[in-house]
Write an enzyme that holds these catalytic residues in place. Structure first.
Site, PDB file in Angstrom:
ATOM      1  N   ASP A  74      -9.935 -12.220  -3.778  1.00 47.52           N
ATOM      2  CA  ASP A  74      -8.616 -11.872  -4.315  1.00 47.52           C
ATOM      3  C   ASP A  74      -8.356 -10.387  -4.062  1.00 47.52           C
ATOM      4  O   ASP A  74      -9.238  -9.533  -4.277  1.00 47.52           O
ATOM      5  CB  ASP A  74      -8.571 -12.165  -5.814  1.00 47.52           C
ATOM      6  N   ILE A  75      -7.153 -10.080  -3.599  1.00 45.95           N
ATOM      7  CA  ILE A  75      -6.789  -8.680  -3.327  1.00 45.95           C
ATOM      8  C   ILE A  75      -6.555  -7.960  -4.654  1.00 45.95           C
ATOM      9  O   ILE A  75      -5.834  -8.458  -5.531  1.00 45.95           O
ATOM     10  CB  ILE A  75      -5.523  -8.602  -2.449  1.00 45.95           C
ATOM     11  N   ASN A 133       3.566  -4.984  -3.537  1.00 47.15           N
ATOM     12  CA  ASN A 133       4.906  -5.577  -3.450  1.00 47.15           C
ATOM     13  C   ASN A 133       5.938  -4.717  -4.164  1.00 47.15           C
ATOM     14  O   ASN A 133       7.054  -4.519  -3.664  1.00 47.15           O
ATOM     15  CB  ASN A 133       4.897  -6.979  -4.058  1.00 47.15           C
ATOM     16  N   HIS A 193       8.271  -6.903  -0.679  1.00 43.92           N
ATOM     17  CA  HIS A 193       7.540  -8.156  -0.491  1.00 43.92           C
ATOM     18  C   HIS A 193       7.195  -8.437   0.980  1.00 43.92           C
ATOM     19  O   HIS A 193       6.149  -9.002   1.285  1.00 43.92           O
ATOM     20  CB  HIS A 193       8.348  -9.337  -1.064  1.00 43.92           C
ATOM     21  N   GLU A 225      -2.298 -14.122  -3.116  1.00 46.07           N
ATOM     22  CA  GLU A 225      -3.159 -13.132  -2.462  1.00 46.07           C
ATOM     23  C   GLU A 225      -4.623 -13.535  -2.495  1.00 46.07           C
ATOM     24  O   GLU A 225      -5.509 -12.687  -2.348  1.00 46.07           O
ATOM     25  CB  GLU A 225      -2.978 -11.754  -3.136  1.00 46.07           C
TER      26      GLU A 225
END
Length: 569
Positions: A435-436, A443, A448, A478
């Site tokens: 996961d980022i 964003n 976005h 993400e």
């Protein structure tokens, strides 16, 4: 069929030099030629030569019906004359069989065979003591034995020779049986010709020869039309089989295999039209029955045979090397003789080219042009259908943004790999969930679309770092997931750490969509990673994913992010 070596060819010529004069001498001593009616003698030779030049085919068998003529010659003028006649008949037989300098050894092979068989059959006939004065049925019986010896000895001689040089054929086949039947059924014609020659002289060869040759020609024409009909039926069947395939490689494999069954092929090339580069790119290359690499240079429109067929949209047929040798540009095997090249068209536009070739001269009949054009139209449709299907499958399996597999496909593969693990086909199955960190901030700060750019770049990094070791999918948003088959938890942790370090040290280029100038900006990102493995952590595919998720959030996110955490019970 194996090549005849040079020593074998020399042996055949030496044997011929010994057997030919010796055989003639023995035959002359056994049965010297009586007073000849040269009109009869020449008419028999002429009839035999014409018959030898007009064989007909049934299925895969080439039938030369000449033994009825040499029976009549033998009964009329004896063994020596019959032997001379058979040696003369050998010339049109070899010409009709398309003899070349490379296959010239067939002359001593067949000449010796004819000589020995004539001697054997004649000596057995004479040993029975039966002549025309001994009655009609006695002569019929002796003639049947004479004909049978000819065909059987011929069969044994050729079978033995092929075995000696390493060609292994069955002793009896359907073709052999057909040859026996045709030859034996011709015997009554030989007897009839013998009796007619005694009654009406050389006119007998016309009375029996013309009807016999007429029937032979009709059978040839009928067999040709029958072959065309059979080939059309086969092409329709092949076409239906092609359209059932939904993979381009399967379509090409089926097409080339079926083509080799339909035609005498040694080389097959399928070239695809690349409209962007305006050239033909090799799709499939079959040489001597083996699939070869497609490493040949592209062909420009108008260059060589395939380039000209692409340019004109018209098929080309060559049955001798001298007819096409000046047309060739680039690669082509040196032993090719016959070439047939056909455009593969869809909606009247050439989309590919088929070039097929044989080492034999006159290998392809003109009717094959029409057959191949039909088959190639099926091929064009089948390839387009397969490409459309594969494109749709790829779309259904892939994430449109990153090009990685989507979660639906990943879930199917996870189940499949878990089944393999349960069957004992691998020792471990590990999973990495990634996961980022702080992706929402990207964003909100840059827009976005900039976030999407970052996801795409990250997908490329994952492929470069772990693409050879893992199946990589976008889990959602993400998050990304990597499935590692036959990898232990420790190995998966090491791969996860490698990925984490690569991402931490990479500068991502994105466009700052929310700034006034929308400039290109470089940013750094980190990721948190969770690792779980089976059977160490769980015996369930669903729990494997949950365990990796737990390790990600409890072991990595809650402990400061930019970490690799492994699941622990």
């Amino acid at each position: 069929m194996k090549e005849i070596t040079m020593p074998v060819k020399w042996v055949l010529w030496i044997m011929w030099l010994i057997v030919f004069p010796t055989g003639l001498l023995i035959a002359y001593q056994i049965s010297p030629i009586p007073d000849l009616d040269w009109r009869i003698a020449l008419s028999l030779i002429l009839l035999a030569v014409i018959s030898a030049y007009l064989p007909f085919k049934v299925d895969h068998s080439t039938i030369f019906i000449i033994h009825w003529i040499n029976l009549a010659a033998f009964l009329t003028y004896g063994l020596f004359y019959e032997m001379i006649l058979m040696q003369l008949v050998l010339i049109p037989l070899l010409i009709r069989s398309k003899i070349t300098l490379k296959t010239l050894y067939r002359f001593p092979l067949n000449s010796t065979m004819f000589m020995l068989i004539s001697l054997l059959a004649g000596m057995i006939f004479y040993s029975t003591g039966i002549g025309s004065a001994d009655g009609f049925w006695a002569l019929v019986f002796a003639s049947a034995i004479y004909i049978f010896i000819h065909i059987f000895a011929n069969h044994v001689y050729l079978f033995s020779f092929n075995r000696l040089i390493g060609n292994k054929y069955p002793f009896f086949s359907s073709d052999t049986k057909l040859d026996y039947a045709a030859t034996m059924l011709s015997m009554p014609f030989g007897l009839a010709l013998y009796y007619l020659l005694q009654s009406v002289g050389p006119a007998a060869t016309l009375l029996l020869g013309i009807p016999f040759l007429a029937v032979t020609i009709i059978l040839r024409l009928y067999n040709t039309s029958e072959k065309v009909n059979n080939d059309l039926a086969k092409s329709a069947k092949i076409g239906h089989q092609l359209t059932e395939r939904l993979n381009v490689n399967e379509v090409l494999d089926l097409f080339t295999n079926k083509l080799a069954d339909l035609m005498p092929l040694d080389y097959t090339y399928i070239l695809d039209v690349n409209t962007k580069k305006n050239e033909l790119i090799l799709l499939r290359r079959i040489e001597n029955g083996q699939l070869e690499s497609n490493n040949l240079s592209p062909v420009r429109k108008g260059e060589g045979i395939s380039g000209k067929v692409w340019g004109t949209g018209e098929a080309l047929l060559f049955n001798k090397k001298k007819d096409w040798i000046e047309e060739v540009e680039g690669y082509i095997p040196s032993d090719i003789e016959s070439i047939i090249c056909v455009p593969i068209q869809r909606n009247k536009r050439t989309v590919a080219v088929l070039l097929a070739a044989s080492k034999k001269k006159n290998a392809f009949g003109t009717h094959l042009l029409a057959i191949l054009e039909i088959l190639c139209s099926y091929l064009a449709i089948a390839m387009q259908n397969a490409r459309n299907y594969q494109r749709n499958v790829k779309r259904s399996e892939r994430c449109a943004l990153t090009g990685l597999y989507n979660f639906r496909y990943f879930d199917e593969q996870l189940s499949n790999e878990f089944s393999r693990l349960e069957q004992g086909r691998m020792n471990a199955l590990s999973l990495i969930l990634l996961d980022i960190d702080h992706f929402k901030k990207v964003n909100d700060t840059y827009g976005h679309q900039s976030g999407n750019d970052l996801l795409q770049e990250l997908a490329g990094l994952l492929i470069e770092t772990a693409g050879r070791e893992a199946l990589i999918a976008r889990y959602g948003g993400e998050e990304f997931v990597l499935l590692l088959s036959d990898k232990t938890k420790e190995e998966a942790q090491s791969i996860g750490e490698k990925i984490r370090a690569v991402i931490e040290n990479h500068q991502f280029e994105i466009q700052h969509d929310l700034s006034q100038n929308r400039e290109i900006t470089k940013i750094n990102m980190t990721v948190s990673i969770g690792v779980a493995s089976s059977p160490e952590d769980t015996d369930s595919a669903k729990n494997l994913l949950r365990n990796a998720d737990r390790a990600l959030y409890i072991g990595a996110k809650q402990k400061g992010r930019n970490k690799v955490a492994v699941y622990s019970k």
